[in-house]
Structures are given as C-alpha cells and as structure tokens.
Motif scaffolding. Structure first.
Motif, short mmCIF file in Angstrom:
data_model
loop_
_atom_site.label_atom_id
_atom_site.label_comp_id
_atom_site.label_asym_id
_atom_site.label_seq_id
_atom_site.Cartn_x
_atom_site.Cartn_y
_atom_site.Cartn_z
N ASP A 3 -0.63 8.33 -1.51
CA ASP A 3 0.44 7.72 -2.29
C ASP A 3 0.05 7.69 -3.76
OD1 ASP A 3 2.17 7.15 -0.13
OD2 ASP A 3 0.96 5.41 0.39
N ASP A 4 1.04 7.52 -4.62
CA ASP A 4 0.80 7.47 -6.06
C ASP A 4 0.81 6.01 -6.48
OD1 ASP A 4 0.47 8.27 -8.67
OD2 ASP A 4 2.60 8.64 -9.00
N TYR A 5 -0.33 5.48 -6.85
CA TYR A 5 -0.46 4.07 -7.23
C TYR A 5 -0.62 3.97 -8.73
CZ TYR A 5 -1.36 3.76 -2.27
OH TYR A 5 -1.25 3.86 -0.92
N GLN A 6 0.40 3.43 -9.40
CA GLN A 6 0.35 3.34 -10.86
C GLN A 6 0.66 1.95 -11.39
OE1 GLN A 6 3.00 6.42 -12.22
NE2 GLN A 6 1.56 8.03 -11.73
N SER A 7 1.22 1.11 -10.56
CA SER A 7 1.60 -0.23 -10.98
C SER A 7 0.36 -1.02 -11.41
CB SER A 7 2.29 -0.94 -9.82
OG SER A 7 2.46 -2.30 -10.08
N PRO A 8 0.55 -1.99 -12.30
CA PRO A 8 -0.58 -2.86 -12.65
C PRO A 8 -0.97 -3.77 -11.49
CG PRO A 8 1.42 -3.60 -13.76
CD PRO A 8 1.74 -2.30 -13.08
N ARG A 9 -0.14 -3.84 -10.45
CA ARG A 9 -0.45 -4.63 -9.25
C ARG A 9 -1.60 -3.98 -8.49
NH1 ARG A 9 3.43 -8.17 -6.21
NH2 ARG A 9 2.56 -7.51 -4.25
N PRO A 10 -2.46 -4.78 -7.87
CA PRO A 10 -3.56 -4.21 -7.09
C PRO A 10 -3.03 -3.25 -6.00
CG PRO A 10 -3.81 -6.59 -7.29
CD PRO A 10 -2.46 -6.25 -7.84
N ILE A 38 0.33 -1.51 -1.08
CA ILE A 38 0.40 -1.07 0.31
C ILE A 38 1.05 -2.16 1.17
CG2 ILE A 38 -0.89 -0.27 2.33
CD1 ILE A 38 -3.02 0.82 0.32
N VAL A 39 0.72 -3.43 0.89
CA VAL A 39 1.37 -4.55 1.58
C VAL A 39 2.88 -4.45 1.39
CG1 VAL A 39 1.75 -7.06 1.49
CG2 VAL A 39 -0.58 -6.17 1.53
N ASP A 40 3.31 -4.25 0.14
CA ASP A 40 4.74 -4.15 -0.17
C ASP A 40 5.39 -3.01 0.61
OD1 ASP A 40 4.44 -6.27 -1.92
OD2 ASP A 40 4.43 -5.00 -3.72
N LYS A 41 4.69 -1.87 0.64
CA LYS A 41 5.22 -0.69 1.34
C LYS A 41 5.40 -0.98 2.84
CE LYS A 41 3.94 4.06 2.49
NZ LYS A 41 2.89 5.05 2.41
N ILE A 42 4.42 -1.60 3.45
CA ILE A 42 4.49 -1.92 4.88
C ILE A 42 5.59 -2.95 5.14
CG2 ILE A 42 3.25 -2.98 6.82
CD1 ILE A 42 0.71 -1.53 5.72
N MET A 43 5.68 -3.96 4.28
CA MET A 43 6.73 -4.97 4.45
C MET A 43 8.11 -4.33 4.36
SD MET A 43 5.09 -8.24 2.43
CE MET A 43 6.65 -9.10 2.35
N LEU A 44 8.28 -3.40 3.44
CA LEU A 44 9.55 -2.70 3.30
C LEU A 44 9.86 -1.88 4.55
CD1 LEU A 44 11.78 -2.47 1.19
CD2 LEU A 44 10.59 -0.50 0.25
#
Length: 124
Positions: free
Chosen positions: A3-10, A15-21
């Motif tokens: 995945d492409d991780y660019q947000s200032p969020r850890p 990944i938590v957000d992605k799984i929750m979605l």
C-alpha cells in the motif's frame, strides 16, 4: 502489492482504518480470519511489528479477536460492528459539515446542496 502510506498518521493506524472500512463495507465478514502477521506485512509492504501493532489496536477496539494458535478473526459481535459503522458514518458527516461551514454555508444551504448533488448523481 504494498500500500501507499503518505498520511502524517502512523502507518499502523492507516492499516487499522483500512481494515475498519473493509469491515464496515462487509468486505471482511464477522468471524473471518485475517492474514497472519507475516502475510499481512508482506501484503502491505510493512514491517511485521507494524502489523502486530495494528492487530493489537484492533483487538483493543474489539474489532478483532485473537485466538491463540489459530489466528486473528473479525469479531462476531454485531453490536460492535454496527457501533463502528455508525462512528465511521458520523466522522464522515462531521468532516462534511466542518468543510461546508468553512465555505460559509448554512445548514439549509448544505441540505439544499446535498439534495442537488444527489439528484445530479441519479442522472449519471
């Protein structure tokens, strides 16, 4: 594929957000087994420690349950899943309202604009 991780969020929270979605969209079903930490790390292109932290956070939130020797599973508790869905929906609506207020829109204008947008979308 990583995945492409660019947000200032850890990354683990992304990944938590992605799984929750995925749970909210019912792509991941109650009781479904998640990939092992190692498999998820390879799939996501991150360190296994990051995935371990992700699973730990999801477990703390009661979205997943870890069964020793068996793996990590999406909770079967429908109330928890529904509560998570409502929380995600509320966050989206809250962001929408905040952005519209930044544009100087009143509540009535927001509702009118939403109706207009939905009507236009039906025509597509």
């Amino acid at each position: 594929m990583a995945d492409d991780y660019q947000s200032p969020r850890p990354i683990y929270m992304q990944i938590v957000d992605k799984i929750m979605l995925q749970v909210a969209r019912n792509e991941l079903k109650p009781g479904q087994k998640l990939p092992s930490v190692r498999e998820m790390a390879i799939e996501s292109g991150v360190n296994p420690n990051t995935v371990q932290r992700t699973y730990g956070e999801l477990e703390r939130m009661q979205i997943v349950e870890t069964k020793r020797g068996q793996g990590t599973f999406i909770t079967k508790n429908k109330e928890i899943v529904e509560e998570m869905r409502k929380k995600l929906q509320f966050e989206v609506v809250d962001q929408f309202i905040s952005k519209m207020k930044e544009l100087g829109m009143t509540e009535a204008e927001m509702i009118d604009q939403l109706h207009y947008y939905m009507k236009e979308r039906e025509g597509e």
